[in-house]
Write a protein that holds these residues in place. Structure first.
Motif, PDB file in Angstrom:
ATOM      1  N   GLU A 215      -4.198  12.338  -3.488  1.00 54.15           N
ATOM      2  CA  GLU A 215      -5.094  11.030  -2.701  1.00 54.15           C
ATOM      3  C   GLU A 215      -6.264  10.730  -3.195  1.00 54.15           C
ATOM      4  O   GLU A 215      -6.826   9.615  -3.024  1.00 54.15           O
ATOM      5  CB  GLU A 215      -5.288  12.025  -1.603  1.00 54.15           C
ATOM      6  CG  GLU A 215      -4.110  12.556  -0.618  1.00 54.15           C
ATOM      7  CD  GLU A 215      -3.368  13.777  -0.899  1.00 54.15           C
ATOM      8  OE1 GLU A 215      -3.682  14.149  -1.957  1.00 54.15           O
ATOM      9  OE2 GLU A 215      -2.694  14.127  -0.269  1.00 54.15           O
TER      10      GLU A 215
ATOM     11  N   LEU B 178      -4.909   1.784  -6.094  1.00 55.20           N
ATOM     12  CA  LEU B 178      -4.766   0.506  -5.028  1.00 55.20           C
ATOM     13  C   LEU B 178      -5.759  -0.442  -5.341  1.00 55.20           C
ATOM     14  O   LEU B 178      -5.103  -1.663  -5.476  1.00 55.20           O
ATOM     15  CB  LEU B 178      -5.064   1.114  -3.696  1.00 55.20           C
ATOM     16  CG  LEU B 178      -3.995   1.941  -2.923  1.00 55.20           C
ATOM     17  CD1 LEU B 178      -4.602   2.287  -1.559  1.00 55.20           C
ATOM     18  CD2 LEU B 178      -3.019   1.020  -2.576  1.00 55.20           C
ATOM     19  N   THR B 179      -6.732  -0.357  -5.847  1.00 57.81           N
ATOM     20  CA  THR B 179      -7.783  -1.467  -6.157  1.00 57.81           C
ATOM     21  C   THR B 179      -7.498  -2.011  -7.414  1.00 57.81           C
ATOM     22  O   THR B 179      -7.393  -3.323  -7.518  1.00 57.81           O
ATOM     23  CB  THR B 179      -9.298  -0.805  -6.267  1.00 57.81           C
ATOM     24  OG1 THR B 179      -9.832  -0.030  -5.283  1.00 57.81           O
ATOM     25  CG2 THR B 179     -10.279  -1.944  -6.554  1.00 57.81           C
ATOM     26  N   ALA B 180      -6.925  -1.182  -8.454  1.00 58.56           N
ATOM     27  CA  ALA B 180      -6.568  -1.863  -9.742  1.00 58.56           C
ATOM     28  C   ALA B 180      -5.307  -2.628  -9.437  1.00 58.56           C
ATOM     29  O   ALA B 180      -5.039  -3.918  -9.959  1.00 58.56           O
ATOM     30  CB  ALA B 180      -6.116  -0.732 -10.538  1.00 58.56           C
TER      31      ALA B 180
ATOM     32  N   ILE C 212       0.729  -1.270   0.041  1.00 58.24           N
ATOM     33  CA  ILE C 212       0.160  -0.009  -0.003  1.00 58.24           C
ATOM     34  C   ILE C 212       0.876   1.159   0.044  1.00 58.24           C
ATOM     35  O   ILE C 212       0.717   2.178  -0.782  1.00 58.24           O
ATOM     36  CB  ILE C 212      -0.969  -0.067   1.270  1.00 58.24           C
ATOM     37  CG1 ILE C 212      -1.797  -1.239   1.233  1.00 58.24           C
ATOM     38  CG2 ILE C 212      -1.739   1.316   1.182  1.00 58.24           C
ATOM     39  CD1 ILE C 212      -2.599  -1.354   2.125  1.00 58.24           C
TER      40      ILE C 212
ATOM     41  N   LEU D 110      -5.921   7.516  -5.127  1.00 58.19           N
ATOM     42  CA  LEU D 110      -5.419   6.351  -4.636  1.00 58.19           C
ATOM     43  C   LEU D 110      -6.252   5.163  -4.485  1.00 58.19           C
ATOM     44  O   LEU D 110      -5.856   4.226  -4.937  1.00 58.19           O
ATOM     45  CB  LEU D 110      -4.875   6.776  -3.136  1.00 58.19           C
ATOM     46  CG  LEU D 110      -3.495   7.107  -3.022  1.00 58.19           C
ATOM     47  CD1 LEU D 110      -3.052   7.608  -1.477  1.00 58.19           C
ATOM     48  CD2 LEU D 110      -2.430   6.114  -3.422  1.00 58.19           C
ATOM     49  N   PRO D 111      -7.527   5.578  -4.194  1.00 54.12           N
ATOM     50  CA  PRO D 111      -8.464   4.287  -4.098  1.00 54.12           C
ATOM     51  C   PRO D 111      -8.422   3.412  -5.350  1.00 54.12           C
ATOM     52  O   PRO D 111      -8.355   2.355  -5.389  1.00 54.12           O
ATOM     53  CB  PRO D 111      -9.816   4.871  -3.932  1.00 54.12           C
ATOM     54  CG  PRO D 111      -9.660   6.205  -3.043  1.00 54.12           C
ATOM     55  CD  PRO D 111      -8.231   6.510  -3.604  1.00 54.12           C
ATOM     56  N   TYR D 112      -8.658   4.208  -6.552  1.00 56.22           N
ATOM     57  CA  TYR D 112      -8.514   3.551  -7.676  1.00 56.22           C
ATOM     58  C   TYR D 112      -7.440   2.916  -8.037  1.00 56.22           C
ATOM     59  O   TYR D 112      -7.378   1.685  -8.467  1.00 56.22           O
ATOM     60  CB  TYR D 112      -8.863   4.426  -8.859  1.00 56.22           C
ATOM     61  CG  TYR D 112      -8.866   3.865 -10.421  1.00 56.22           C
ATOM     62  CD1 TYR D 112      -9.865   2.929 -10.838  1.00 56.22           C
ATOM     63  CD2 TYR D 112      -7.683   3.892 -11.128  1.00 56.22           C
ATOM     64  CE1 TYR D 112      -9.456   2.326 -12.111  1.00 56.22           C
ATOM     65  CE2 TYR D 112      -7.478   3.419 -12.150  1.00 56.22           C
ATOM     66  CZ  TYR D 112      -8.329   2.601 -12.742  1.00 56.22           C
ATOM     67  OH  TYR D 112      -8.228   1.753 -13.967  1.00 56.22           O
TER      68      TYR D 112
ATOM     69  N   ARG E 268       1.287   4.125  -2.881  1.00 52.77           N
ATOM     70  CA  ARG E 268       1.184   5.530  -2.444  1.00 52.77           C
ATOM     71  C   ARG E 268       2.266   6.462  -2.603  1.00 52.77           C
ATOM     72  O   ARG E 268       2.216   7.357  -3.528  1.00 52.77           O
ATOM     73  CB  ARG E 268       0.663   5.869  -1.044  1.00 52.77           C
ATOM     74  CG  ARG E 268       0.140   7.041  -0.448  1.00 52.77           C
ATOM     75  CD  ARG E 268       0.154   7.249   0.849  1.00 52.77           C
ATOM     76  NE  ARG E 268       1.455   7.052   1.574  1.00 52.77           N
ATOM     77  CZ  ARG E 268       1.783   7.182   2.771  1.00 52.77           C
ATOM     78  NH1 ARG E 268       0.553   7.340   3.510  1.00 52.77           N
ATOM     79  NH2 ARG E 268       2.848   6.987   3.389  1.00 52.77           N
TER      80      ARG E 268
END
Lengths: 279, 182
Positions: free
Chosen positions: A116, A123-125, A99, A119-121, A103
Motif C-alpha cells: 500500500e 499509480l502516479t507513474a 486503478i 501504490l501512490p507512486y 493495485r
C-alpha cells in the motif's frame, strides 16, 4: 516488396538527412522551443533561465503539464464521485478498472506485504506515462515520454523509491548486505559487490531506455512511411504510406498502453525485490 | 528489413551528436519533469489516490460483509423454515388427535343418548302397559258390578216380586256361578 520498402525507407532517411543537414523527422520527434501546428504555424515558447541554467519551457514541458492537469482533473473527479456513493458511475468505472489493475495485478503480486505504501507512486507513474503516451498520439502534439530526459527522470524516481523502500524495510546496513546472495564464497565477494551495485543502476537505466526507445521508434517509423510520399514525389505511393502508417499507429496505441504497464510493472517488481530480499 | 532501418536511424542519431541529439539528456526538461512529477505525486496522493483507495477498500469490505451477512441470513432462514415445518407437522398431528378424540367422544355420546332414550322409551312403554292393565282391571270390575246391578235390576223388574234383595242377590249369584260353570 519488403526489401523495396526497406530500401525506400532507408533512402528517405538518408535523403532527408542530407537535404536539411539533419532530419525533419527528428525535429518532430525531438523536443523544441515551439508548438508545431504546421502548416498553420508555430507558437514559440518562452526562454527561461535559473542561475544560468536553461529551464526553457519546451514542447515536451507543455505537454507534460497538459498531462498533469488532465490527470489531476480526472482523478480528483473520480475521488469526488466516491464521496457521493461507493457505487461507481459513468467514467469512474473506466478509471477504476486501471486503478484496481495497478493495485491487484501489479503492486499486490510483485511487492506483497506492505504494497500500500508504494501504490501512490506506482499509480502516479502509471497514469503519467499512460497519459503522456496517448497525448503523443494526438495530431500536432508531442510525446514527452519519448524524450530520454523525461524517461531518465522517471527512472531515477523509480530508483530512489526502490532504494528508499529497501532501506526503510531492511535497515541501511541490512539492505546493502541483503543485496549479495547468501552462500557466496568469500573470494567472489569483491566481484559480487561490483556486480550487484552495477545491477542497482542498470535496472532503472533499462527502464529509461525501454520507455524512450519504444515511444520514439513508432513515431519515427510513421514519419518515415509518410516521408515516402515526398521522397518518391508521387501521389501513387500515398495509399501504401498512409495504410502502413495507420497500421503502425494502431500498433502505437497498443504500445502506449503496454509501455505504461511495463514501466510500472518492472518498477513494482524491483521494489518488491528490494523490500523482500529473501526471495 | 528492421535491422536496416534501425541502422539508418542510428546513423542519424549518431550524426546529430553533441548537445541536440536524440540521446542527449536535456537538463531543463529533467528539472521540469522532476518538479511536475513530484507536485503531481503530492496532489494526486493527497486528493486522489488516498480517497480512491480508501473508498475501494471500504467498498470491498462492505461487499465482503454483506455477503457474509447474506450467508448468515440464508442459514437463519433455513433454520426457521425447518422449525416452521416441524411445528406445522406437530400442529397437524395435534389436530388429527383432537379430531380423533372428538369423534370418539361424539360416538360415545351418541351411543349413550341412544341407549338412554331407548331405556326411557321402554320405561314409558312399560308404564303405559301397566296403566293399561290397571285401567283394564278397574274397567273390568266396574263392568262386573254394573252387569250384576243391571242383572239384579233386570231380574227384579222381570219377577216383579218383592223379594228380599239379599235373597235375590244370592239367587243371581247362584245363577251366574252356574252360568260361569257352564
Amino acid at each position: 516488396m519488403d526489401s523495396l520498402a526497406t530500401h525506400l525507407i532507408v533512402d528517405s532517411l538518408k535523403n532527408k538527412q542530407s537535404e536539411s543537414g539533419g532530419s525533419w523527422i527528428l525535429h518532430h520527434v525531438m523536443d523544441g522551443n515551439y508548438l508545431d501546428f504546421s502548416p498553420f504555424g508555430k507558437i514559440y515558447l518562452p526562454h527561461l533561465e535559473l542561475f544560468g541554467f536553461d529551464i526553457s519551457i519546451t514542447r515536451h514541458v507543455v505537454f507534460m503539464w497538459l498531462a498533469a492537469i488532465l490527470l489531476t482533473y480526472v482523478f480528483i473527479k473520480v475521488a469526488k464521485s466516491y464521496q457521493n456513493s461507493l457505487v461507481p458511475k459513468g467514467s469512474t468505472n473506466f478509471w477504476e478498472v486501471f486503478i484496481v489493475f495497478v493495485r491487484d495485478e501489479i503492486a499486490k503480486p510483485t511487492i506483497g506485504k506492505g504494497y500500500e505504501k508504494f501504490l501512490p507512486y506506482l499509480l502516479t507513474a502509471f497514469f503519467f506515462i499512460l497519459f503522456g503516451n496517448f497525448l503523443g498520439l494526438i495530431p500536432f502534439s508531442a510525446t514527452f515520454t519519448s524524450n530520454i530526459a523525461v524517461t531518465a527522470t522517471l527512472a531515477t524516481m523509480s530508483f530512489l523509491v526502490i532504494q528508499l523502500g529497501g532501506i526503510r524495510n531492511n535497515g541501511f546496513l541490512g539492505y546493502f548486505k541483503g543485496l549479495i546472495p547468501h552462500g557466496v564464497p568469500v573470494f567472489l565477494l569483491p566481484i559480487m559487490v561490483v556486480v550487484e551495485v552495477l545491477g542497482l543502476f542498470t535496472k532503472p537505466f533499462a527502464l529509461a531506455i525501454r520507455l524512450f526507445a519504444n515511444m520514439t521508434a513508432g513515431h519515427i517509423v510513421i514519419y518515415a512511411l509518410i516521408s515516402l510520399i515526398f521522397v518518391m514525389q508521387s501521389y501513387l505511393i500515398s495509399p501504401v504510406s498512409v495504410g502502413m502508417a495507420l497500421f503502425i499507429y494502431s500498433l502505437e496505441v497498443l504500445v502506449a498502453l503496454l509501455q505504461a504497464y511495463i514501466f510500472t510493472m518492472l518498477s513494482s517488481l524491483f521494489i518488491g525485490m528490494a523490500v523482500h530480499q529473501e526471495h | 528489413m528492421i535491422a536496416k532501418i534501425y541502422f539508418a536511424v542510428i546513423s542519424i542519431i549518431a550524426s546529430e551528436g553533441g548537445g541536440s541529439g536524440l540521446l542527449s539528456v536535456d537538463g531543463g526538461l529533467a528539472f521540469w519533469t522532476t518538479l511536475t512529477f513530484l507536485i503531481l505525486l503530492f496532489i494526486l496522493g493527497k486528493f486522489a489516490w488516498k480517497p480512491i483507495l480508501t473508498a475501494l477498500k471500504q467498498r470491498e469490505e462492505a461487499i465482503k460483509e454483506s455477503l457474509a451477512q447474506a450467508e448468515l441470513a440464508k442459514e437463519e432462514a433455513k433454520k426457521i423454515l425447518a422449525e416452521n415445518q416441524a411445528s406445522l407437522a406437530k400442529a397437524e398431528e395435534e389436530s388429527k388427535k383432537i379430531i380423533e378424540q372428538s369423534r370418539a367422544y361424539a360416538e360415545n355420546l351418541k351411543q349413550q343418548i341412544i341407549n338412554e332414550s331407548k331405556a326411557q322409551a321402554q320405561k314409558l312403554i312399560d308404564d303405559a302397559s301397566a296403566e293399561i292393565e290397571r285401567k283394564k282391571l278397574a274397567a273390568f270390575d266396574e263392568l262386573k258390578n254394573q252387569v250384576a246391578q243391571i242383572a239384579v235390576d233386570a231380574a227384579s223388574k222381570i219377577l216383579k216380586e218383592n223379594l228380599d234383595a239379599e235373597k235375590n242377590k244370592q239367587l243371581v249369584e247362584k245363577y251366574i256361578k252356574e252360568i260361569s260353570k257352564n
